[in-house]
Design an enzyme around this catalytic site. Structure first.
Site, mmCIF file in Angstrom:
data_model
loop_
_atom_site.group_PDB
_atom_site.id
_atom_site.type_symbol
_atom_site.label_atom_id
_atom_site.label_comp_id
_atom_site.label_asym_id
_atom_site.label_seq_id
_atom_site.Cartn_x
_atom_site.Cartn_y
_atom_site.Cartn_z
ATOM 1 C CB ILE A 124 -3.408 -4.334 4.076
ATOM 2 C CG1 ILE A 124 -3.543 -4.497 5.324
ATOM 3 C CG2 ILE A 124 -3.008 -2.621 4.651
ATOM 4 C CD1 ILE A 124 -1.622 -4.814 6.167
ATOM 5 C CG ASP A 125 -7.947 -7.023 0.953
ATOM 6 O OD1 ASP A 125 -8.218 -6.496 0.553
ATOM 7 O OD2 ASP A 125 -8.790 -7.855 0.222
ATOM 8 C CD GLN A 126 -6.383 -7.481 -3.137
ATOM 9 O OE1 GLN A 126 -5.529 -8.811 -4.144
ATOM 10 N NE2 GLN A 126 -7.463 -8.706 -2.142
ATOM 11 C CG ASP A 307 -3.609 10.925 -4.114
ATOM 12 O OD1 ASP A 307 -3.981 10.693 -3.678
ATOM 13 O OD2 ASP A 307 -2.190 10.681 -4.056
ATOM 14 N NE ARG A 399 0.169 11.874 6.585
ATOM 15 C CZ ARG A 399 0.514 11.590 4.859
ATOM 16 N NH1 ARG A 399 -0.682 12.373 5.201
ATOM 17 N NH2 ARG A 399 0.723 10.573 4.431
HETATM 18 C C1 UD1 Z 1 -1.813 4.745 -2.536
HETATM 19 C C2 UD1 Z 1 -1.191 6.279 -2.435
HETATM 20 C C3 UD1 Z 1 -2.354 7.461 -2.073
HETATM 21 C C4 UD1 Z 1 -2.940 7.218 -3.137
HETATM 22 C C5 UD1 Z 1 -3.469 5.584 -3.586
HETATM 23 C C6 UD1 Z 1 -4.200 5.327 -5.084
HETATM 24 C C7 UD1 Z 1 0.713 6.274 -0.782
HETATM 25 C C8 UD1 Z 1 1.977 5.841 0.833
HETATM 26 N N1 UD1 Z 1 -0.590 5.997 -1.010
HETATM 27 O O1 UD1 Z 1 -2.739 4.985 -1.187
HETATM 28 O O2 UD1 Z 1 -1.877 8.525 -2.111
HETATM 29 O O3 UD1 Z 1 -4.571 7.601 -3.688
HETATM 30 O O4 UD1 Z 1 -2.461 5.247 -3.525
HETATM 31 O O5 UD1 Z 1 -3.342 6.102 -6.012
HETATM 32 O O6 UD1 Z 1 1.807 5.929 -2.183
HETATM 33 N N2 UD1 Z 1 -7.323 -1.819 -1.519
HETATM 34 C C9 UD1 Z 1 -7.770 -2.578 -0.706
HETATM 35 N N3 UD1 Z 1 -7.504 -4.395 -0.495
HETATM 36 C C10 UD1 Z 1 -5.385 -3.717 -0.482
HETATM 37 C C11 UD1 Z 1 -5.489 -2.927 -0.913
HETATM 38 C C12 UD1 Z 1 -6.131 -1.832 -1.468
HETATM 39 O O7 UD1 Z 1 -9.623 -3.089 -1.612
HETATM 40 O O8 UD1 Z 1 -4.649 -4.921 0.125
HETATM 41 C C13 UD1 Z 1 -8.554 -0.885 -2.068
HETATM 42 C C14 UD1 Z 1 -8.307 0.391 -1.434
HETATM 43 O O9 UD1 Z 1 -8.823 0.475 -0.420
HETATM 44 C C15 UD1 Z 1 -8.899 1.159 -2.627
HETATM 45 C C16 UD1 Z 1 -7.698 0.853 -4.136
HETATM 46 O O10 UD1 Z 1 -7.735 -0.269 -3.391
HETATM 47 O O11 UD1 Z 1 -10.300 1.667 -2.579
HETATM 48 C C17 UD1 Z 1 -6.316 1.359 -4.329
HETATM 49 O O12 UD1 Z 1 -6.171 1.291 -2.945
HETATM 50 P P1 UD1 Z 1 -4.412 1.661 -3.157
HETATM 51 O O13 UD1 Z 1 -3.567 1.859 -4.470
HETATM 52 O O14 UD1 Z 1 -3.212 0.332 -2.143
HETATM 53 O O15 UD1 Z 1 -3.660 2.914 -1.873
HETATM 54 P P2 UD1 Z 1 -2.891 3.119 -1.439
HETATM 55 O O16 UD1 Z 1 -1.527 2.017 -1.512
HETATM 56 O O17 UD1 Z 1 -3.335 3.251 0.379
#
Ligand code: UD1
Length: 434
Positions: A124-126, A307, A399
């Protein structure tokens, strides 16, 4: 422990009504915490993720009541700051939205690191980068996230996301809505549920512009007021029924959808020979007698949704020829292919690429739902297989799919949910993300 027992070979026929979007609801429910007044939210999906978030809100002091099956009233007027309930928070990924919502409203948040399906590393670094830019001190220690606005309230900032992240975009929008001044999020994600969150916040008095593009501007306001809002239909639930209709060779009218949100799924299904007809708020899917192979690469919206990758993987097992899936979002989202192999599928996985030799007859087997969408893929495969498939760990599926078994039965599927004692004795399931 609940399991689904599926006797395959029945084509789906009829109509199915799509529920509200899970990924919008799981952000909008925490957003209600920021509202100084009463919100009426329609089209809430009846799934365990929303149940869990509503329980968290109640534990924080919100008054929550259902006005009908899918409309809730949430009153957070008198909520005061307290730490979020950790045991519940760690079970769902979307609990990360409590960080943005609580920081926005109270200037402080202490939450657990979110739970999540294992699709590889899911940092969740971003999110943290965004909150820090808005003026919060954020510390991650012993599985907890501690965030405090340095001078009691967040301040607008310009934030460039290094990765297109749905969660980070929405979390920063939440935090910025009540910040002082203007926030600009660049390289933002563009998913329909981001637009939905912005529309919800705007209808409560926020000023969020550009949601659905890669630059989102949030002019912070001092207060959000109560109001009414209806959540958009679930793109992935709709897509799952579209694939199920195509895979079983049936004919299903999928109602309460926004066809524009389904365009990339419709386009891929048409490549397989499936007929997809779009109407104003429904799509009709007619399965082909013989399916053609397709290749997909998952990408952030408007690309093909990650998804939908597992349900499409199940469909590709039935299509004639060799299909290739390239997973463009997650490192490790092919665990479900091991389960499909138990049913006779021929799939080779190398890193983020899966090669599926289609046209094989699937046979029923005991399989696991490795996560939410993987579980949906198992159900689709089971409905197409000869014999009986038993899908375990269906709590993952519940879920994100409202009344999945009931809706499939109404379409003619031979599927039952049975509840058997959990022999491991464990009741503490970590639920997953998607
Ligand atoms: C959300 C959705 C999930 C979907 C995903 C991508 C929700 C609750 N979940 O998950 O159903 O599969 O979007 O459409 O809405 N990443 C980082 N750092 C961060 C955040 C993300 O490196 O701080 C990476 C993740 O590891 C991944 C990519 O970015 O490889 C996309 O992730 P993200 O879009 O953030 O997915 P979620 O919000 O977790």
């Amino acid at each position: 422990m609940e399991k689904y027992i599926i006797n395959g070979g029945k084509a789906l026929h009829g109509e199915v009504e799509i529920s509200g979007a899970k990924n919008a609801a799981v952000a909008i429910i925490p957003a209600a915490l920021m509202v100084d007044g009463v919100c009426h939210i329609e089209n809430i999906p009846q799934i365990s993720d929303t149940d869990m978030l509503l329980t968290i809100l109640k534990e924080l002091g919100a008054k929550v009541r259902f006005l009908n099956k899918s409309t809730i009233e949430i009153d957070c007027t008198h909520v005061r700051y307290q730490d979020a309930p950790y045991d519940l928070m760690r079970k769902i990924r979307a609990s990360y939205y409590l960080i943005g919502a609580m920081l926005g409203r109270f200037g402080s948040a202490k939450t657990t690191m979110p739970g999540g399906c294992n699709f590889g590393v899911r940092p969740i670094d971003q999110h943290i980068k965004g909150m820090t830019a808005l003026g919060a001190d954020v510390d991650v220690k012993n599985g907890f996230v501690y965030a405090d606005a340095r001078d009691g309230r967040l301040h607008g900032a310009r934030i460039y996301l290094d990765k297109v992240s749905v969660g980070a975009t929405m979390n920063i929008i939440l935090a910025a809505a009540l910040a002082q001044g203007r926030t600009i999020i660049e390289n933002a994600a563009r998913e329909p549920h981001i637009v939905d969150l912005a529309n919800f916040l705007n209808s409560m008095g926020a000023d969020v512009r550009g949601a659905g593009t890669d630059t989102v501007k949030v002019n912070g306001v001092d207060r959000l007021h109560g109001g009414s809002y209806a959540i958009i239909p679930d793109q992935i639930e709709a897509g799952t029924y579209m694939v199920a209709a195509a895979a079983t060779g049936g004919e299903v009218l999928i109602k309460n959808v926004i066809p524009r949100h389904l365009e990339c799924i419709s386009a891929k299904l048409r490549e397989t020979g499936t007929i997809v007809q779009e109407y104003e708020d429904s799509v009709l899917v007619k399965g082909a007698s013989s399916l053609r192979k397709v290749n997909i690469k998952t990408l952030p919206y408007p690309g093909f949704p990650t998804d939908m990758q597992p349900p499409m993987g199940a469909l590709m097992c039935l299509a004639n020829g060799t299909s290739v899936i390239t997973e463009g979002v997650y490192d490790n989202r092919f665990k479900y292919t091991n389960e499909l192999r138990k049913m006779g599928a021929e799939i080779q996985v190398d890193g983020r690429v899966a090669v599926i030799e289609g046209g094989k007859r699937l046979t029923g087997a005991p399989v696991h739902a490795c996560d939410l969408r993987a579980g949906a893929a198992m159900v689709i495969a089971g409905m197409c297989a000869t014999g009986t498939t038993v899908v375990e760990d269906v709590h993952y599926i519940e879920r994100g799919y409202e009344n999945f078994v009931g809706k499939l039965k109404a379409l003619g599927a031979d599927i039952e949910c049975v509840d058997e004692p959990d022999e491991s004795g464990s009741s503490d399931k970590i639920v997953c993300v998607c």
